[in-house]
Write an enzyme that holds these catalytic residues in place. Structure first.
Site, PDB file in Angstrom:
ATOM      1  N   ASP A  38      -7.180   2.111   2.547  1.00 53.38           N
ATOM      2  CA  ASP A  38      -6.843   2.277   1.111  1.00 53.38           C
ATOM      3  C   ASP A  38      -7.992   1.862   0.201  1.00 53.38           C
ATOM      4  O   ASP A  38      -8.369   2.600  -0.706  1.00 53.38           O
ATOM      5  CB  ASP A  38      -5.504   1.609   0.733  1.00 53.38           C
ATOM      6  N   ASP A 186       0.452  -0.843  -0.324  1.00 55.34           N
ATOM      7  CA  ASP A 186       1.739  -1.515  -0.186  1.00 55.34           C
ATOM      8  C   ASP A 186       2.661  -1.198  -1.363  1.00 55.34           C
ATOM      9  O   ASP A 186       3.841  -0.889  -1.196  1.00 55.34           O
ATOM     10  CB  ASP A 186       1.535  -3.028  -0.097  1.00 55.34           C
TER      11      ASP A 186
HETATM   12 MG    MG Z   1       1.159  -8.777   1.294  1.00 57.18          MG
END
Ligand code: MG
Ligand code: ADP
Length: 396
Positions: A38, A186
């Site tokens: 990422d 995330d």
């Molecule tokens: Mg984390």
């Protein structure tokens, strides 16, 4: 109200008295494939899981933010007029870091300086967190907190921000306030997840695409093997991998490693020292494995993606060097017991592995891994199935 929401509401009342104005929740995630890509503007392919963090929230008449969590003792208080990103520490840095980043967005991106610059129209809040996402297991309990709080504040402060922006706010809180130099994966997974889908994330232009997993139809499922060994993103390992990647990109004359493909590997080998080359090779090959996994899901089905998971693990173990003996054993043991594929997941240095298993084999794989951990004298792992679930949502 279901049981979880009742418990959450009850927790809020026990801490603050009265009832919350609303409940919001956000899931943890497992990354199916695409690790450390990422922040290299590459591809990742996470799923939102069926474990969630819930925040119960109520608007206050004053400017006080009060936050409490069933996972930690005490109530942390700070005034919106003294919201200083450098003064927030411990677990409260996650929810209050989001409040800081949201208030900054509300002020039009400015006003990060002391004296706070938080717009006067924003009210104080009482926030109570509960969660069944295990913390520090590589399932991104941190993003679950950030995204649940971001969604709650977006509603209660009436900011009207879109989900991609909320993801960036969660990342900003984690980078600037917590001090962990993590990428956008995330938060994107936690905000954009869909049942039975993975989220293909292009971290260069921040576009996302939900890709059907077809796990149920193929008779397969995902097991998480939490080794219960600790990791810390804020720690040296993650930051030093990140620096190696930036260094490799600079020495190869590109803005990010995303600009490189498998055809560039010989040039990279010739120009870089051995260690930097291996770091770069992991990112380049991992990006390709993400795309290959998505293509395989679309053409030949879930039962055919195992080799990409297995190769990803080897690349993390040998080239990126972020695995641990416990994670290696979890993967090897799952593979031996008939898993279709297995890999460590998350930032590394501990945490969890995942195994893609035929439903008929799930119990045997779990038992085999547990047995091998016992034989090795390791702490008994937590092994549990996860299913791809809906992203962050308002519950009530
Ligand atoms: Mg984390
Ligand atoms: P991971 O995201 O992989 O679980 P991190 O180290 O990134 O691991 O984040 C874990 C930290 O996030 C915890 O140590 C805690 O500070 C915070 N956190 C996670 N869940 C909660 C929760 N329910 N309540 C309060 N803080 C939490």
């Amino acid at each position: 109200m279901n049981e979880v929401l009742e418990r959450e509401s009850g927790y809020f009342s026990s801490q603050f008295g009265g009832a919350p104005d609303g409940l919001w929740s956000a899931p943890g995630r497992v990354n199916l494939i695409g690790e450390h890509t990422d922040y290299n503007e590459g591809f990742a392919f996470p799923i939102a899981i069926d474990k969630r963090t819930t925040v119960a929230a109520r608007v206050r008449a004053d400017r006080l933010l009060r936050v409490t969590s069933s996972s930690f003792p005490g109530v942390i208080e700070v005034s919106l007029d003294h919201l200083d990103p450098d003064a927030l520490t411990g677990w409260a840095a996650y929810p209050l870091g989001v409040a800081w980043a949201m208030s900054r967005a509300a002020a039009g991106g400015a006003g990060s300086a002391a004296g706070s610059g938080v717009p006067s129209r924003l009210s104080g809040l009482d926030l109570a967190l509960t969660s069944d996402v295990p913390a520090g297991a590589g399932l991104s309990s941190s993003a679950a907190v950030e995204c649940a709080v971001a969604l709650a504040l977006n509603d209660l402060w009436d900011l009207g921000l879109g989900r991609p922006e909320l993801a960036r706010i969660g990342q900003l809180a984690e980078n600037r306030v917590v001090g962990a130099p993590t990428g956008i994966m995330d938060q994107s997974a936690s905000l954009l997840g869909e049942p039975d889908h993975g989220i293909l994330l292009d971290c260069q232009n921040l576009t996302t695409e939900a890709v059907a997993l077809g796990f149920a139809g193929a008779g397969v499922g995902l097991l998480v093997i939490d080794t219960r060994t600790s990791h810390s993103h804020a720690d040296g390992g993650y930051a030093s991998r990140r620096r190696s990647c930036e260094d490799g990109a600079r020495r190869l004359g590109v803005g990010s490693l995303r600009a490189l493909g498998p055809a560039d590997l010989p040039r990279a080998a010739a120009q870089l020292d051995g260690q930097t080359y291996r770091r770069v090779r992991h990112i380049i090959t991992e990006n390709q494995r993400v795309l290959d996994t998505v293509t395989a899901l679309r053409t030949s089905g879930a039962a055919t993606i195992g080799r990409f998971l297995n190769e990803s693990h080897l690349s993390m173990r040998d080239d990126f060097e972020i695995s641990t003996p416990e994670l290696d054993l979890a993967v090897a043991s799952a593979q031996e017991m008939g898993a279709i594929g297995a890999r460590m997941t998350g930032g590394g240095f501990g945490g969890a592995a995942i195994a893609l298993v035929r439903n008929d084999d799930a119990a045997a794989v779990a038992a085999g891994v547990a047995r091998d951990f016992a034989r090795a004298g390791y702490t008994a792992p937590h092994i549990f199935p996860v299913t791809a679930s809906e992203g962050a949502r308002r519950e009530l």
